[in-house]
Design a protein around this motif. Structure first.
Motif, PDB file in Angstrom:
ATOM      1  N   ALA A 185       0.630  -1.391   0.048  1.00 43.70           N
ATOM      2  CA  ALA A 185       0.062   0.237  -0.026  1.00 43.70           C
ATOM      3  C   ALA A 185       0.800   1.364   0.087  1.00 43.70           C
ATOM      4  CB  ALA A 185      -0.943   0.066   1.196  1.00 43.70           C
ATOM      5  N   ALA A 194       0.239   3.846  -2.842  1.00 41.56           N
ATOM      6  CA  ALA A 194      -0.261   5.380  -2.804  1.00 41.56           C
ATOM      7  C   ALA A 194       0.580   6.397  -3.267  1.00 41.56           C
ATOM      8  CB  ALA A 194      -0.091   5.497  -1.218  1.00 41.56           C
ATOM      9  N   ARG A 195       1.860   6.234  -3.471  1.00 39.75           N
ATOM     10  CA  ARG A 195       2.763   7.236  -4.078  1.00 39.75           C
ATOM     11  C   ARG A 195       2.543   7.318  -5.617  1.00 39.75           C
ATOM     12  NH1 ARG A 195       6.349   6.004   0.057  1.00 39.75           N
ATOM     13  NH2 ARG A 195       7.455   4.435  -1.380  1.00 39.75           N
ATOM     14  N   ARG A 227       0.060   6.213  -7.379  1.00 35.02           N
ATOM     15  CA  ARG A 227      -1.280   6.336  -7.797  1.00 35.02           C
ATOM     16  C   ARG A 227      -1.448   7.941  -7.850  1.00 35.02           C
ATOM     17  NH1 ARG A 227      -5.664   4.486  -3.310  1.00 35.02           N
ATOM     18  NH2 ARG A 227      -7.591   5.019  -4.747  1.00 35.02           N
ATOM     19  N   GLN A 228      -0.472   8.575  -7.470  1.00 41.61           N
ATOM     20  CA  GLN A 228      -0.548  10.194  -7.627  1.00 41.61           C
ATOM     21  C   GLN A 228      -0.373  10.650  -9.027  1.00 41.61           C
ATOM     22  OE1 GLN A 228      -1.616  11.870  -4.970  1.00 41.61           O
ATOM     23  NE2 GLN A 228      -1.469   9.869  -3.834  1.00 41.61           N
ATOM     24  N   ARG A 264     -16.410  13.457   1.066  1.00 41.90           N
ATOM     25  CA  ARG A 264     -16.072  12.514   1.868  1.00 41.90           C
ATOM     26  C   ARG A 264     -16.197  12.662   3.359  1.00 41.90           C
ATOM     27  NH1 ARG A 264     -12.453   8.362   0.098  1.00 41.90           N
ATOM     28  NH2 ARG A 264     -13.008   8.204  -2.223  1.00 41.90           N
ATOM     29  N   GLN A 302      -9.298   0.260   3.410  1.00 43.65           N
ATOM     30  CA  GLN A 302      -8.379   1.674   4.230  1.00 43.65           C
ATOM     31  C   GLN A 302      -7.391   2.260   3.055  1.00 43.65           C
ATOM     32  OE1 GLN A 302      -5.221  -0.008   6.663  1.00 43.65           O
ATOM     33  NE2 GLN A 302      -5.248   1.932   8.161  1.00 43.65           N
ATOM     34  N   ALA A 303      -6.771   1.052   2.302  1.00 39.73           N
ATOM     35  CA  ALA A 303      -5.647   1.756   1.371  1.00 39.73           C
ATOM     36  C   ALA A 303      -6.460   2.345   0.100  1.00 39.73           C
ATOM     37  CB  ALA A 303      -4.847   0.756   0.826  1.00 39.73           C
ATOM     38  N   GLU A 343      -8.928   5.432   1.248  1.00 40.53           N
ATOM     39  CA  GLU A 343      -8.181   6.302   2.109  1.00 40.53           C
ATOM     40  C   GLU A 343      -8.891   6.735   3.377  1.00 40.53           C
ATOM     41  OE1 GLU A 343      -6.746   8.478  -1.281  1.00 40.53           O
ATOM     42  OE2 GLU A 343      -4.733   7.919  -0.806  1.00 40.53           O
TER      43      GLU A 343
END
Ligand code: MG
Length: 385
Positions: free
Chosen positions: A128, A132-133, A135-136, A161, A222-223, A226
């Motif tokens: 994850a 996460a990185r 995915r930006q 959200r 969760q990942a 977010e």
């Protein structure tokens, strides 16, 4: 406009069902790449049928075997680099590769700003922080191919959200939902492999009997979304009709309902944001239908609590726990560990967890390897006793 799709892990259950969905919509989608570990009859037939530009197999001997069996011009690539090329070559990369071998697909597709239709579990459970990185990247998008996460994806409002109170993942409860403690203590491998709703591989079926599968899905949610892990709940729903829910601050709960058919999440991920007209999935409401919901028994299903704990700790803890669970499940399947023993061994492995930075795939693999070694040592200790 034709959407090009790379189906990676094309000979497995998700892969074949993805091609099934594409077949319903020929013209709208075309197959850019296929990938499988081995040169099987099925892979050869898929190459003939779908005429991809790229095929990826696991090794050079498999590549040679495949090249000898097909006479059409196709680029046959090998291993992680081949998977990465295939993942970034299409509009949509379907990652149905099993295990850590799927990580290059996730990373390459997102780094190239593609849509990733994600069925590979390790990407969000073990890796994850890395995902996460990457995915930006502009254009990068993850659409989950998993019934629960697909349901939440459908129910989550695009904006606001802050208006979401919690995500509620439904669980079938596994085959031992109503078993007594005595029955649970003496569960056999055959009993655990008999899942009421979905037909899956042995490892995931055992995970579904311990609710570890649901715990891993909580970590994935969760990942993926977010959302803090303590805003994600699990509810047992034996009918597997409500695939998950989103509760809003005003007390409204949004749910997604359909027949349990994986081709539905696959269609959603391929067509997103549009919906595909498909011949499967609708509910039959012509007769009575009962939907039941109850909280999970956290004492019996200790694996679920262990997953929450790993998710709260974060970093490398989910990778560590998931690896420990794999080794414990292997021991159960080999009849070297009891069903309750799975959670006991995972708990012990978690006690020996050491946090570390997961800044790249190598660090993920290292944490995984270490957790496996630690768990094997724990198992040896039990076996000797
Ligand atoms: Mg699921």
């Amino acid at each position: 406009m034709t959407t090009t799709v790379s189906v990676l892990g094309s000979t497995g259950s998700i892969g074949t069902q993805t091609l099934d969905v594409i077949e319903h919509h020929e013209g709208r989608f075309s197959v850019m790449a296929l990938a499988a570990g081995r040169c099987s009859d099925l892979l050869v037939a898929q190459v003939e049928r779908w005429r991809p530009e790229i095929v990826v197999v696991a090794s050079e001997p498999e590549r040679d075997a495949l090249a000898a069996r097909i006479d059409r011009p196709v680029e046959v690539l090998v291993g992680p680099e081949g998977l990465a090329v295939a993942a970034r070559s299409a509009d949509v990369a379907v990652n149905a590769v099993m295990g850590f071998a799927g990580l290059p697909v996730t990373i390459a597709a997102l780094a190239a700003g593609r849509r990733l239709a994600l069925a590979n579990k390790e990407s969000l459970i073990a890796a994850a922080p890395v995902v996460a990185r990457v995915r930006q990247t502009p254009g990068a998008q993850i659409v989950p191919v998993d019934s629960e996460h697909c349901a939440i994806h459908q129910c989550l409002p695009e904006a606001g959200r802050g208006e979401v109170r919690r995500l509620i993942l439904t669980a079938s409860g596994g085959p031992f939902r109503q078993a007594s403690l005595e029955q649970l203590a003496s569960i056999t491998v055959a009993e655990a492999l008999d899942h009421p709703t979905w037909s899956m591989g042995p490892k995931i079926t055992i995970d579904s009997s311990t609710l570890m599968n649901k715990g891993l899905e909580v970590i994935e949610a969760q990942a993926l979304f977010e959302v803090p892990i303590d805003q994600i709940d699990v509810v047992v729903h034996p009918q597997s009709i409500v695939h998950s829910m989103v509760e809003m601050v005003d007390g409204s709960t949004l749910a997604q309902l359909s027949a349990p058919d994986m081709r539905l999440p696959i269609s959603y991920a391929l067509g997103y944001p549009q919906r595909l007209d498909v011949a499967f999935g609708p509910l039959d409401l012509s007769g009575p239908m009962t939907l039941e919901f109850s909280p999970p028994d956290m004492e019996r299903f200790a694996c679920l609590g262990l997953a929450y704990e790993a998710g709260r700790v974060g970093g490398a803890a989910p990778a560590w726990m998931s690896a420990a669970n794999e080794i414990a499940v292997e021991a159960f399947l080999a009849e070297r560990l009891s069903w309750f023993g799975i959670a006991e061994v995972v708990a012990e492995a978690m006690e020996r967890f050491v946090q570390r930075e997961l800044d790249d795939v190598d660090a993920v693999l290292e944490a995984d390897r270490e957790a496996r070694d630690v768990t094997r040592t724990i198992l040896q200790g039990r076996m000797d006793a």
